[in-house]
Scaffold this active site. Sequence first.
Site, PDB file in Angstrom:
ATOM      1  CE  LYS A  16      -2.562  -0.371   3.651  1.00 33.76           C
ATOM      2  NZ  LYS A  16      -1.941  -1.586   4.221  1.00 33.76           N
ATOM      3  CG  ASP A  70       4.579   2.467   4.326  1.00 40.26           C
ATOM      4  OD1 ASP A  70       5.234   1.936   3.411  1.00 40.26           O
ATOM      5  OD2 ASP A  70       3.681   1.874   4.948  1.00 40.26           O
ATOM      6  CB  THR A 192     -12.119 -12.017  -8.778  1.00 42.94           C
ATOM      7  OG1 THR A 192     -13.225 -12.931  -8.906  1.00 42.94           O
ATOM      8  CG2 THR A 192     -11.383 -11.908 -10.107  1.00 42.94           C
ATOM      9  CD  GLN A 196     -16.250 -11.800  -6.494  1.00 46.23           C
ATOM     10  OE1 GLN A 196     -17.408 -12.075  -6.166  1.00 46.23           O
ATOM     11  NE2 GLN A 196     -15.551 -12.569  -7.311  1.00 46.23           N
ATOM     12  CB  CYS A 376      24.376   6.229  13.633  1.00 41.17           C
ATOM     13  SG  CYS A 376      23.613   6.709  15.203  1.00 41.17           S
ATOM     14  NE  ARG A 455      18.430   6.743  24.260  1.00 39.38           N
ATOM     15  CZ  ARG A 455      17.334   7.461  24.562  1.00 39.38           C
ATOM     16  NH1 ARG A 455      17.463   8.619  25.172  1.00 39.38           N
ATOM     17  NH2 ARG A 455      16.131   6.999  24.258  1.00 39.38           N
ATOM     18  CG  HIS A 498      20.960   7.920  10.819  1.00 35.74           C
ATOM     19  ND1 HIS A 498      21.130   6.558  10.700  1.00 35.74           N
ATOM     20  CD2 HIS A 498      20.980   8.192  12.155  1.00 35.74           C
ATOM     21  CE1 HIS A 498      21.244   6.018  11.905  1.00 35.74           C
ATOM     22  NE2 HIS A 498      21.158   6.983  12.808  1.00 35.74           N
ATOM     23  CD  GLU A 500      20.857   6.231   7.089  1.00 30.78           C
ATOM     24  OE1 GLU A 500      20.606   5.585   8.124  1.00 30.78           O
ATOM     25  OE2 GLU A 500      21.889   6.925   6.941  1.00 30.78           O
TER      26      GLU A 500
END
EC number: 6.3.4.2
Length: 527
Positions: A16, A70, A192, A196, A376, A455, A498, A500
């Site tokens: 998603k 995400d 399917t 449904q 890091c 930290r 970081h 990235e």
Amino acid sequence: MKYIFVTGGVMSGLGKGITAASIGRLLKNRGYQVTAVKIDPYLNIDAGTMNPAQHGEVFVLHDGGEVDLDLGNYERFLDIELNSSHNITTGKVYRMVIDKERRGDYLGQTVQIIPHITDQIKDCIRSAAEEKVFDGKPADICIVEVGGTVGDIESMPFLEAVRQMRSELATADRALVHVTLMPSDSMGDLKTKPTQHSIKALRELGIFTDIIVGRSERPLNSHTKKKLSSLCDIPQNGIISAATAPDIYQVPMELEKEGMADVLCQLLQLRKDGADPEWYRIVTREYTHRITIGIVSKYGKEDVYLSIKEALRHAGRKLSTEVSIRWLDAERVEPADLRECDGVLIPGGFGVRGIEGKINAIRLCREERIPLLGLCLGFQLSVVEFARNVLGIADACSSECGDGTAVITILPEQEGVENLGGTMRLGDCPVEIKSGTIAYKLYRQHEIIERHRHRYEVDPAYISRLEDAGLIFSGRNGNRMEIAEIEDHPFFFATQFHPEFRSRPTSPSPPFLGFVEACLKNRGKGE
């Protein structure tokens, strides 16, 4: 403001997030400003204290928010910087509502899921959508991904809030995309029925889908699309095939071919301008070289290091170089494993497990001139290794992991901190770059901004001794060391931050570009 809600059915892990990010990219390619919100229906306030082996990477936003991975995909696909408000969790929502109740904001009402929780969810969505993240201006379109699967009890309040928003918004201001699994039977035919049932479950909640994205191993044929259209009461052009792609950055192009952007423009009454070809040019660049990079890790799940993987790919694509990653267990890595790689990366992490394996890997790379990038914890252990084997402090360690001479110590502001969640040095911090260094060559400026999550720091008492022995601290934040490098080495470079998290397909991170370039040169020496 126009909203596109993305829900999922049948099972989790369908992609998603990539679908939502790809939809955003399609609309961005047409000239629209697109933002995104991720809803995570768990009781945690944020992702900061979650076990990465279970949850995956904790992505850090510029304001210090520790969020779901995400949101990293949203930032990479949309070329934007999101805020903590763009990640909504059940924990956040409940805390807001309870705080209001304690203040008396509800004036003695009985506080309930409906309307108080759902109203708060809607307020959070609207507030995040209207954040002025585009040079002081809000977005044109907000994509809202609802985590979890339709039918999960945890998602119910969020789906009810989506239902209400869908009713409150004008028809041309909202669209709902449902991502669902299209499994194959033993004969290879796509089924399917699960879709449904998923659509039926949504309708029972009062939510009606505009577009179905069918996730499958192979493209949906016209017969399957026609069947879904008939049974789910959705126009056939709203049935979008999303077969597994070899490269996630090609998903927007595949959805473009399926007509996704045209359908959304029709639903939202947007102009159908031609797509900007820049994205296509970037993600279809051909590779002319190939390198292997070893990542010395302590977590077996690759999603823990998602942003690192993507940053390597961004740099590789910029240099027309395919990057193959070899995962090396920090507790079992052997010298021969490292020597077979064109470069080695030591990622961030926490705790004592695997520490000595990483330190040994750093030593071998330093002594045998193998390109190395430390991030890091990788930065901290590079300092520990140098202190042990160059400075001669045999028991040098980090106070996080050992009882020897701590050349890495806890940040002063972290002393006495009891809560783990949201208390590290987090988010954007400025770094001053020293002229005439690798860092300056990579960044080409004297001050940069990078994201942090730590930290511990280099103990100021050892800085001058380390520098006298040949370790160059080329990046600083006041008296805090941020970048370490070594002269007369193909590439020995480590950052406390970081990099990235700021890397994009359109603008790769400078340290990753320098690292991949050094690995490519190292491979060339062996050919």
